[in-house]
Scaffold this motif. Structure first.
Motif, PDB file in Angstrom:
ATOM      1  N   GLU A   1       0.822  -1.216   0.000  1.00  0.00           N
ATOM      2  CA  GLU A   1       0.000   0.000   0.000  1.00  0.00           C
ATOM      3  C   GLU A   1       0.856   1.265   0.000  1.00  0.00           C
ATOM      4  OE1 GLU A   1      -2.232  -3.333   1.938  1.00  0.00           O
ATOM      5  OE2 GLU A   1      -0.222  -2.427   2.148  1.00  0.00           O
ATOM      6  N   LEU A   2       2.072   1.156   0.535  1.00  0.00           N
ATOM      7  CA  LEU A   2       2.982   2.298   0.563  1.00  0.00           C
ATOM      8  C   LEU A   2       3.875   2.341  -0.676  1.00  0.00           C
ATOM      9  CD1 LEU A   2       4.070   2.275   4.329  1.00  0.00           C
ATOM     10  CD2 LEU A   2       2.300   3.650   3.237  1.00  0.00           C
ATOM     11  N   ALA A   3       4.347   1.186  -1.106  1.00  0.00           N
ATOM     12  CA  ALA A   3       5.274   1.123  -2.241  1.00  0.00           C
ATOM     13  C   ALA A   3       4.665   1.701  -3.514  1.00  0.00           C
ATOM     14  CB  ALA A   3       5.713  -0.314  -2.473  1.00  0.00           C
ATOM     15  N   SER A   4       3.360   1.577  -3.666  1.00  0.00           N
ATOM     16  CA  SER A   4       2.707   2.035  -4.895  1.00  0.00           C
ATOM     17  C   SER A   4       2.521   3.553  -4.935  1.00  0.00           C
ATOM     18  CB  SER A   4       1.344   1.356  -5.050  1.00  0.00           C
ATOM     19  OG  SER A   4       0.512   1.660  -3.943  1.00  0.00           O
ATOM     20  N   SER A   5       2.586   4.215  -3.799  1.00  0.00           N
ATOM     21  CA  SER A   5       2.284   5.649  -3.759  1.00  0.00           C
ATOM     22  C   SER A   5       3.389   6.517  -3.174  1.00  0.00           C
ATOM     23  CB  SER A   5       0.995   5.890  -2.941  1.00  0.00           C
ATOM     24  OG  SER A   5      -0.100   5.222  -3.500  1.00  0.00           O
ATOM     25  N   VAL A   6       4.205   5.950  -2.310  1.00  0.00           N
ATOM     26  CA  VAL A   6       5.164   6.748  -1.545  1.00  0.00           C
ATOM     27  C   VAL A   6       6.502   6.859  -2.263  1.00  0.00           C
ATOM     28  CG1 VAL A   6       6.503   6.827   0.600  1.00  0.00           C
ATOM     29  CG2 VAL A   6       4.062   6.260   0.665  1.00  0.00           C
ATOM     30  N   GLU A   7       7.120   8.013  -2.136  1.00  0.00           N
ATOM     31  CA  GLU A   7       8.440   8.260  -2.709  1.00  0.00           C
ATOM     32  C   GLU A   7       9.520   8.285  -1.630  1.00  0.00           C
ATOM     33  OE1 GLU A   7       9.178  10.913  -6.432  1.00  0.00           O
ATOM     34  OE2 GLU A   7       9.376  12.193  -4.658  1.00  0.00           O
ATOM     35  N   GLN A   8       9.166   8.803  -0.465  1.00  0.00           N
ATOM     36  CA  GLN A   8      10.143   8.874   0.627  1.00  0.00           C
ATOM     37  C   GLN A   8       9.411   9.036   1.952  1.00  0.00           C
ATOM     38  OE1 GLN A   8      13.918  11.399   0.600  1.00  0.00           O
ATOM     39  NE2 GLN A   8      12.686  12.565   2.056  1.00  0.00           N
ATOM     40  N   ILE A   9       9.956   8.414   3.006  1.00  0.00           N
ATOM     41  CA  ILE A   9       9.477   8.611   4.368  1.00  0.00           C
ATOM     42  C   ILE A   9      10.690   8.989   5.204  1.00  0.00           C
ATOM     43  CG2 ILE A   9       8.382   7.582   6.387  1.00  0.00           C
ATOM     44  CD1 ILE A   9       6.895   5.687   4.580  1.00  0.00           C
ATOM     45  N   ALA A  10      10.610  10.127   5.887  1.00  0.00           N
ATOM     46  CA  ALA A  10      11.758  10.613   6.648  1.00  0.00           C
ATOM     47  C   ALA A  10      11.292  11.240   7.948  1.00  0.00           C
ATOM     48  CB  ALA A  10      12.558  11.626   5.835  1.00  0.00           C
ATOM     49  N   THR A  11      12.125  11.107   8.963  1.00  0.00           N
ATOM     50  CA  THR A  11      11.885  11.808  10.218  1.00  0.00           C
ATOM     51  C   THR A  11      12.579  13.160  10.149  1.00  0.00           C
ATOM     52  OG1 THR A  11      13.804  10.715  11.195  1.00  0.00           O
ATOM     53  CG2 THR A  11      11.640   9.725  11.605  1.00  0.00           C
ATOM     54  N   SER A  12      11.889  14.196  10.617  1.00  0.00           N
ATOM     55  CA  SER A  12      12.460  15.534  10.579  1.00  0.00           C
ATOM     56  C   SER A  12      13.273  15.799  11.837  1.00  0.00           C
ATOM     57  CB  SER A  12      11.339  16.566  10.439  1.00  0.00           C
ATOM     58  OG  SER A  12      11.861  17.856  10.222  1.00  0.00           O
ATOM     59  N   ASP A  13      13.953  16.963  11.861  1.00  0.00           N
ATOM     60  CA  ASP A  13      14.737  17.298  13.046  1.00  0.00           C
ATOM     61  C   ASP A  13      13.820  17.500  14.240  1.00  0.00           C
ATOM     62  OD1 ASP A  13      13.653  19.467  11.830  1.00  0.00           O
ATOM     63  OD2 ASP A  13      15.495  20.602  11.646  1.00  0.00           O
ATOM     64  N   SER A  14      14.386  17.300  15.420  1.00  0.00           N
ATOM     65  CA  SER A  14      13.603  17.341  16.646  1.00  0.00           C
ATOM     66  C   SER A  14      14.387  18.070  17.725  1.00  0.00           C
ATOM     67  CB  SER A  14      13.268  15.913  17.109  1.00  0.00           C
ATOM     68  OG  SER A  14      12.707  15.904  18.402  1.00  0.00           O
TER      69      SER A  14
END
Length: 453
Positions: free
Chosen positions: A67-80
């Motif tokens: 479900e993610l591979a077909s739509s997503v380009e990148q998943i990243a955590t931002s600075d905290s």
């Protein structure tokens, strides 16, 4: 009769663990049609299987979720704001932001159109739809001390919290105006753009559309007397950001009275805009003392953006070197983090010459040598008070002046010609050659600046 321990027992409780806000940004493919809330649910379920997550990093493994591979380009955590580099899942207040950036860097332009004269059609402002793909990575490329970026984000969230709580604006007031000032080349304009991009992602559930207006401040002044104030009013009717000059000089007679009208119109429009929850005014200046005090007084945050300190210079140089390595221009080597390089520096002999640096015959020694040379280069760049703009220009000058660019096998030429990938090409520059070239460029620039004095 009870002892002191018996009495204290009922009131003892376990201190709850502090939970840190962690923002996960999910970038969708250009042609993805999945609903954002559906993707958000899938990402939350996927992350729930983790024990710990690294901060400020790209996540991997989502490609195995159909479900993610077909739509997503990148998943990243931002600075905290969290000082740790990673957190357990139960230590996080997880917030997932799904967005689909606009493609291209084409801006819509607005001409002033004042006075009915076609010759006066100066480009007054540009508008860009956000989030925009051309500004991806801009936020991470900006490196400052004192956690300036997080402070600006915290300010925005504070104003939203007060607005949502219905706080009486007559008792607690804010203007949603930010003024960034400091020397040229420190990234003030880039920070405004990056902040707008970041907010368009973080607030995507609240505001489905975001736009950044950038004003050409010179266009606020029309050759038609008394028309400049009307120009400002017209631009601000579209909710824009701008910059003002001091009224003091106008009142003293050194500026035309039309300039005074511009500033008055600007201040009036700022007072109107502060009641709009969905507008943020960002302004930049190299000469903050020349800005009208009434404008400065309206700014909730007046932030000085200084030239980068040595640690920030090291990070800028490290990211530049990492980038040219990733593109196959320089043969890849391990570049130590700032923290690791500082450890190397503290444990190194009290000698500063390159000849006295550690042997780079093995991988660890090589990495240590690279870190120490980058730190030494950062020290020299800081001594020369080089701006972030000048620092990021160093790789271009290094390649142009001190490395045979014609012998470099780029990733592009490898694809076109079917040749060996650049990262495996022995003709490409090694890190020692590259560092020597950068050191020479910095020394040359010091000489050239001396000639200007």
């Amino acid at each position: 009769m009870h002892s002191a321990d018996d009495i204290a027992m009922p009131f003892q409780s376990e201190i709850p663990k502090q939970k840190w806000p962690v923002h996960v940004e999910v970038r969708l493919k250009s042609r993805a049609t999945a609903r954002f809330n559906t993707i958000q649910t899938h990402v939350m379920n996927w992350i729930a299987s983790f024990d710990r997550i690294n901060l400020s990093s790209s996540l991997i493994g989502w490609e195995d979720v159909p479900e993610l591979a077909s739509s997503v380009e990148q998943i990243a955590t931002s600075d905290s704001a969290c000082p740790s580099q990673s957190l357990l899942i139960d230590e996080m207040l997880l917030q997932v932001h799904v967005y689909q950036p606009f493609n291209g860097d084409v801006d819509e332009e607005f001409a002033n159109g004042v006075g009915g004269d076609e010759d006066d059609e100066t480009m007054a402002a540009t508008v860009r739809e956000l989030p925009n793909r051309s500004w991806e990575g801009l936020w991470d490329s900006l490196i400052y001390e004192d956690n300036i970026k997080m402070k600006l984000l915290d300010y925005i969230h504070a104003t939203l919290l007060l607005s949502d709580a219905g706080v009486d604006f007559n008792l607690v007031s804010w203007n949603r105006v930010v003024l960034l000032h400091g020397p040229p080349g420190t990234g003030k304009t880039s920070l405004c753009r990056a902040l707008a991009q970041k907010l368009s992602i973080r607030l995507s559930e609240r505001y489905s559309h975001a736009r950044l207006f950038e004003i050409n401040s010179h266009s606020l002044f029309s050759k038609w007397f008394s028309e400049s104030g009307k120009l400002v009013q017209r631009l601000f009717s579209n909710e824009v950001e701008s910059l003002t000059a001091a009224r003091a000089s106008a009142m003293a007679g050194t500026e035309p009275s039309d300039g005074l009208r511009v500033v008055n119109a600007l201040l009036t429009q700022l007072d109107k805009l502060k009641h709009r929850k969905n507008v943020l005014v960002m302004s930049t200046s190299n000469l903050v003392k020349a800005i009208d005090t009434a404008f400065v007084d309206r700014a909730d945050i007046v932030q000085y953006i200084d030239l980068p300190p040595r640690d920030a210079v090291y990070e800028i140089l490290r990211t530049c070197l990492s980038e040219v390595m990733s593109r196959g221009i320089v043969i890849p080597e391990n570049i130590p983090s700032l923290q690791q390089a500082l450890i190397y520096e503290r444990t190194a002999p009290a000698q500063s010459s390159v000849a006295a640096m550690p042997d780079g015959s093995d991988a660890h020694g090589k990495s240590k040598l690279v870190g120490l040379r980058l730190l030494a280069l950062a020290t020299e760049c800081r001594a020369q008070r080089m701006s972030g703009r000048a620092l990021r220009r160093l790789p271009v000058l290094t390649l142009a002046k001190h490395i045979s660019a014609g012998s470099i096998v780029s990733s592009y030429s490898s694809k076109v010609n079917g040749s060996t990938p650049a990262k495996d090409s022995s003709s490409n520059a090694d890190v020692d050659t590259w560092l020597s070239g950068m050191e020479t460029v910095v020394a040359e620039q010091a000489t050239q600046r001396g000639n200007l004095i």
